[in-house]
Design a protein around this motif. Sequence first.
Motif, PDB file in Angstrom:
ATOM      1  N   TYR A  36      -0.282   7.826   4.033  1.00  0.00           N
ATOM      2  CA  TYR A  36      -0.651   6.481   4.452  1.00  0.00           C
ATOM      3  C   TYR A  36       0.107   6.059   5.705  1.00  0.00           C
ATOM      4  O   TYR A  36       1.272   6.402   5.893  1.00  0.00           O
ATOM      5  CB  TYR A  36      -0.356   5.470   3.340  1.00  0.00           C
ATOM      6  N   SER A  37      -0.555   5.287   6.538  1.00  0.00           N
ATOM      7  CA  SER A  37       0.080   4.632   7.672  1.00  0.00           C
ATOM      8  C   SER A  37       0.728   3.354   7.173  1.00  0.00           C
ATOM      9  O   SER A  37       0.457   2.905   6.065  1.00  0.00           O
ATOM     10  CB  SER A  37      -0.958   4.273   8.739  1.00  0.00           C
ATOM     11  N   THR A  38       1.562   2.775   8.019  1.00  0.00           N
ATOM     12  CA  THR A  38       2.212   1.516   7.671  1.00  0.00           C
ATOM     13  C   THR A  38       1.616   0.403   8.520  1.00  0.00           C
ATOM     14  O   THR A  38       1.530   0.518   9.745  1.00  0.00           O
ATOM     15  CB  THR A  38       3.726   1.606   7.941  1.00  0.00           C
ATOM     16  N   ALA A  39       1.188  -0.663   7.863  1.00  0.00           N
ATOM     17  CA  ALA A  39       0.717  -1.863   8.562  1.00  0.00           C
ATOM     18  C   ALA A  39       1.849  -2.882   8.530  1.00  0.00           C
ATOM     19  O   ALA A  39       2.431  -3.139   7.475  1.00  0.00           O
ATOM     20  CB  ALA A  39      -0.517  -2.422   7.871  1.00  0.00           C
ATOM     21  N   THR A  40       2.181  -3.436   9.680  1.00  0.00           N
ATOM     22  CA  THR A  40       3.309  -4.356   9.786  1.00  0.00           C
ATOM     23  C   THR A  40       2.818  -5.730  10.234  1.00  0.00           C
ATOM     24  O   THR A  40       1.987  -5.838  11.136  1.00  0.00           O
ATOM     25  CB  THR A  40       4.339  -3.836  10.812  1.00  0.00           C
ATOM     26  N   LEU A  41       3.354  -6.759   9.593  1.00  0.00           N
ATOM     27  CA  LEU A  41       3.074  -8.139   9.984  1.00  0.00           C
ATOM     28  C   LEU A  41       4.384  -8.781  10.397  1.00  0.00           C
ATOM     29  O   LEU A  41       5.339  -8.839   9.617  1.00  0.00           O
ATOM     30  CB  LEU A  41       2.451  -8.925   8.825  1.00  0.00           C
ATOM     31  N   SER A  42       4.437  -9.247  11.636  1.00  0.00           N
ATOM     32  CA  SER A  42       5.615  -9.935  12.160  1.00  0.00           C
ATOM     33  C   SER A  42       5.177 -11.332  12.593  1.00  0.00           C
ATOM     34  O   SER A  42       4.321 -11.467  13.468  1.00  0.00           O
ATOM     35  CB  SER A  42       6.184  -9.198  13.367  1.00  0.00           C
ATOM     36  N   THR A  43       5.761 -12.335  11.951  1.00  0.00           N
ATOM     37  CA  THR A  43       5.436 -13.706  12.348  1.00  0.00           C
ATOM     38  C   THR A  43       6.613 -14.284  13.123  1.00  0.00           C
ATOM     39  O   THR A  43       7.772 -13.927  12.878  1.00  0.00           O
ATOM     40  CB  THR A  43       5.131 -14.586  11.119  1.00  0.00           C
ATOM     41  N   VAL A  44       6.308 -15.195  14.033  1.00  0.00           N
ATOM     42  CA  VAL A  44       7.368 -15.756  14.870  1.00  0.00           C
ATOM     43  C   VAL A  44       8.253 -16.728  14.097  1.00  0.00           C
ATOM     44  O   VAL A  44       9.393 -16.975  14.494  1.00  0.00           O
ATOM     45  CB  VAL A  44       6.786 -16.463  16.120  1.00  0.00           C
ATOM     46  N   SER A  45       7.778 -17.236  12.978  1.00  0.00           N
ATOM     47  CA  SER A  45       8.570 -18.210  12.222  1.00  0.00           C
ATOM     48  C   SER A  45       9.478 -17.559  11.185  1.00  0.00           C
ATOM     49  O   SER A  45      10.213 -18.252  10.489  1.00  0.00           O
ATOM     50  CB  SER A  45       7.635 -19.210  11.525  1.00  0.00           C
ATOM     51  N   GLU A  51       5.862  -5.100   5.611  1.00  0.00           N
ATOM     52  CA  GLU A  51       5.138  -3.839   5.717  1.00  0.00           C
ATOM     53  C   GLU A  51       4.291  -3.623   4.470  1.00  0.00           C
ATOM     54  O   GLU A  51       4.710  -3.909   3.357  1.00  0.00           O
ATOM     55  CB  GLU A  51       6.107  -2.666   5.881  1.00  0.00           C
ATOM     56  N   LYS A  52       3.118  -3.118   4.705  1.00  0.00           N
ATOM     57  CA  LYS A  52       2.177  -2.771   3.634  1.00  0.00           C
ATOM     58  C   LYS A  52       1.600  -1.392   3.930  1.00  0.00           C
ATOM     59  O   LYS A  52       1.671  -0.893   5.052  1.00  0.00           O
ATOM     60  CB  LYS A  52       1.025  -3.789   3.561  1.00  0.00           C
ATOM     61  N   LYS A  53       1.036  -0.853   2.900  1.00  0.00           N
ATOM     62  CA  LYS A  53       0.358   0.420   3.052  1.00  0.00           C
ATOM     63  C   LYS A  53      -0.927   0.180   3.838  1.00  0.00           C
ATOM     64  O   LYS A  53      -1.703  -0.713   3.523  1.00  0.00           O
ATOM     65  CB  LYS A  53       0.041   0.991   1.664  1.00  0.00           C
ATOM     66  N   GLY A  54      -1.152   0.983   4.884  1.00  0.00           N
ATOM     67  CA  GLY A  54      -2.336   0.827   5.710  1.00  0.00           C
ATOM     68  C   GLY A  54      -3.367   1.907   5.419  1.00  0.00           C
ATOM     69  O   GLY A  54      -3.525   2.348   4.280  1.00  0.00           O
ATOM     70  N   SER A  55      -4.028   2.345   6.445  1.00  0.00           N
ATOM     71  CA  SER A  55      -5.056   3.376   6.302  1.00  0.00           C
ATOM     72  C   SER A  55      -4.409   4.709   5.918  1.00  0.00           C
ATOM     73  O   SER A  55      -3.197   4.884   6.037  1.00  0.00           O
ATOM     74  CB  SER A  55      -5.844   3.512   7.597  1.00  0.00           C
ATOM     75  N   PHE A  56      -5.221   5.634   5.462  1.00  0.00           N
ATOM     76  CA  PHE A  56      -4.680   6.932   5.048  1.00  0.00           C
ATOM     77  C   PHE A  56      -5.442   8.064   5.703  1.00  0.00           C
ATOM     78  O   PHE A  56      -6.555   7.892   6.194  1.00  0.00           O
ATOM     79  CB  PHE A  56      -4.704   7.086   3.524  1.00  0.00           C
ATOM     80  N   LYS A  57      -4.813   9.232   5.680  1.00  0.00           N
ATOM     81  CA  LYS A  57      -5.479  10.469   6.065  1.00  0.00           C
ATOM     82  C   LYS A  57      -5.200  11.501   4.984  1.00  0.00           C
ATOM     83  O   LYS A  57      -4.240  11.372   4.210  1.00  0.00           O
ATOM     84  CB  LYS A  57      -5.046  10.948   7.449  1.00  0.00           C
ATOM     85  N   LEU A  58      -6.038  12.489   4.922  1.00  0.00           N
ATOM     86  CA  LEU A  58      -5.850  13.602   3.999  1.00  0.00           C
ATOM     87  C   LEU A  58      -5.118  14.691   4.774  1.00  0.00           C
ATOM     88  O   LEU A  58      -5.646  15.202   5.764  1.00  0.00           O
ATOM     89  CB  LEU A  58      -7.205  14.100   3.486  1.00  0.00           C
ATOM     90  N   PRO A  59      -3.894  15.024   4.368  1.00  0.00           N
ATOM     91  CA  PRO A  59      -3.116  16.009   5.136  1.00  0.00           C
ATOM     92  C   PRO A  59      -3.835  17.355   5.251  1.00  0.00           C
ATOM     93  O   PRO A  59      -4.608  17.749   4.368  1.00  0.00           O
ATOM     94  CB  PRO A  59      -1.827  16.154   4.328  1.00  0.00           C
ATOM     95  N   ASN A  60      -3.568  18.048   6.334  1.00  0.00           N
ATOM     96  CA  ASN A  60      -4.121  19.382   6.544  1.00  0.00           C
ATOM     97  C   ASN A  60      -3.586  20.341   5.494  1.00  0.00           C
ATOM     98  O   ASN A  60      -2.472  20.179   5.002  1.00  0.00           O
ATOM     99  CB  ASN A  60      -3.740  19.909   7.929  1.00  0.00           C
ATOM    100  N   ALA A  61      -4.375  21.344   5.173  1.00  0.00           N
ATOM    101  CA  ALA A  61      -3.955  22.387   4.238  1.00  0.00           C
ATOM    102  C   ALA A  61      -3.785  23.686   5.020  1.00  0.00           C
ATOM    103  O   ALA A  61      -4.698  24.118   5.723  1.00  0.00           O
ATOM    104  CB  ALA A  61      -4.996  22.562   3.135  1.00  0.00           C
TER     105      ALA A  61
END
Length: 137
Positions: A36-45, A51-61
């Motif tokens: 999984y990729s990491t999705a990050t939310l940064s607010t100015v306040s 951080e949350k789990k974002g999109s994923f890929k299936l690793p190469n074999a």
Amino acid sequence: MSTAAPATYDATGYGALVWTEIGSITKVGNVVGRTYSTATLSTVSDAQDREKKGSFKLPNAQFECAWIENDAGQVIVNNASKDNSVPSFKLLKQDGTTKRYFTAQVLEYVENLGQSNDAVKGSLTLLRQTDTITSTT
């Protein structure tokens, strides 16, 4: 390996395919799991980055085999490495009953001559296209 796609992406669909064994496999790659990729939310306040789990890929074999140019399965792998097809794959675990099914593109199939005391091997990299289905039937 099968050059066909299953009618349904479950054990029944994969089980109905005609399979050709890729001979003399010496190393089996990882075919289960996601990265999984990491999705990050940064607010100015707020100084905290969330951080949350974002999109994923299936690793190469990654697989290795003894290089046998006339092996029926290796011929199919070689052909698939030269086009954009998405063949099906089946792994049978050592217990003899557990099967793993998935589809993948063959990214590469190359010969490795190694060193003076090495056997000639082939290495293949599979770009997994579907999650792996496990079956014990």
